[in-house]
Design a protein around this motif. Sequence first.
Motif, PDB file in Angstrom:
ATOM      1  N   ARG A  28      -7.157  15.558 -10.977  1.00  0.00           N
ATOM      2  CA  ARG A  28      -7.659  15.925  -9.657  1.00  0.00           C
ATOM      3  C   ARG A  28      -6.513  16.462  -8.813  1.00  0.00           C
ATOM      4  N   ARG A  44     -17.158  19.986  -2.995  1.00  0.00           N
ATOM      5  CA  ARG A  44     -16.070  19.001  -2.991  1.00  0.00           C
ATOM      6  C   ARG A  44     -15.932  18.356  -1.618  1.00  0.00           C
ATOM      7  N   ASP A  89      -7.023  17.793  -5.284  1.00  0.00           N
ATOM      8  CA  ASP A  89      -7.117  16.874  -4.159  1.00  0.00           C
ATOM      9  C   ASP A  89      -5.777  16.738  -3.441  1.00  0.00           C
ATOM     10  N   ARG A 102     -16.372   9.294  -7.940  1.00  0.00           N
ATOM     11  CA  ARG A 102     -15.228   8.895  -7.126  1.00  0.00           C
ATOM     12  C   ARG A 102     -15.461   7.588  -6.374  1.00  0.00           C
ATOM     13  N   TYR A 103     -16.685   7.111  -6.394  1.00  0.00           N
ATOM     14  CA  TYR A 103     -17.021   5.887  -5.673  1.00  0.00           C
ATOM     15  C   TYR A 103     -17.885   5.010  -6.570  1.00  0.00           C
ATOM     16  N   HIS A 148     -16.705  14.471  -0.577  1.00  0.00           N
ATOM     17  CA  HIS A 148     -15.681  13.731   0.163  1.00  0.00           C
ATOM     18  C   HIS A 148     -16.298  13.013   1.360  1.00  0.00           C
ATOM     19  N   VAL A 206     -18.166   9.932   0.082  1.00  0.00           N
ATOM     20  CA  VAL A 206     -17.250   8.870  -0.353  1.00  0.00           C
ATOM     21  C   VAL A 206     -16.609   8.186   0.845  1.00  0.00           C
TER      22      VAL A 206
END
Length: 264
Positions: free
Chosen positions: A5, A82, A8, A117-118, A86, A89
């Motif tokens: 990633r 993305r 990020d 991601r979560y 975000h 999350v």
Amino acid sequence: MRIDRSADWANPIPPVRREVLSATPEVDEGRPPLLFVPGFGHGAWLFAEHWLEHAAGRGFPAHAVSLRGHGGSGNAPGAGLRAYAHDVVQAAASLPRQAVLIGHGAGALVVAHALARYAARAAVLVSPVLGGWETLGVALRRNPAGTIPALAGAPLRISRRQLFGRELPEDQARAYASRVRHASRRAQYQLITHRAPEPPVGAPPVLVIGSQHDRIVSPSALTKAARRFGGAPLLFPGMGHDLMLDTRWREPIDAILDWLEKKN
């Protein structure tokens, strides 16, 4: 498996004001909070109309987040998937307990990306628009006038006949449709060209619900989405794409809460 990633770090998501609408039970019974994620063009108001208070009445803390550029959240003209993931999350991480993520329409695709991601307690995909060429094909067949200009960069236009079931009174349908806005051009484009979401963290249970009479999501797409997570879709005949605004809105939210009570 190593997931890279680097984007990020090299290109972090800029902060934005996030609108979160909430309804909480009178007594905290320790149940997992629900985080509702509306689809493109919708805001947190979509769930505040009926579902948030209803869920709170059954003991679940309920919250709905407006993605950036939607509802009362800050503007973000160039936001893509993305950035939307975000937002989800970050909103989920702010809750006091591990949350259940519930995404509607293209918000279900955002939730699918956020699940990588979560570590959600569970997830529900409502009338999921998971993108790809099949989504484009259905849109071209059922809504050519609103879809073809979008391919050239214009905002995607969706009629109220596509969003709501026939039982919803015309004046209500018009009022709700007037609140629907547009996602960014980038997000529209990514809806077709995005890469498949990474596997969910922790393999949470996932429920897919919808209607075989949805004029945006085909029955085969509902089945395909459910099979991706090892199940079958739960269907509500006669309802439109925006189940939570239908005259029979209680049926799907009660089904979701019943499922969560069995899982938790």
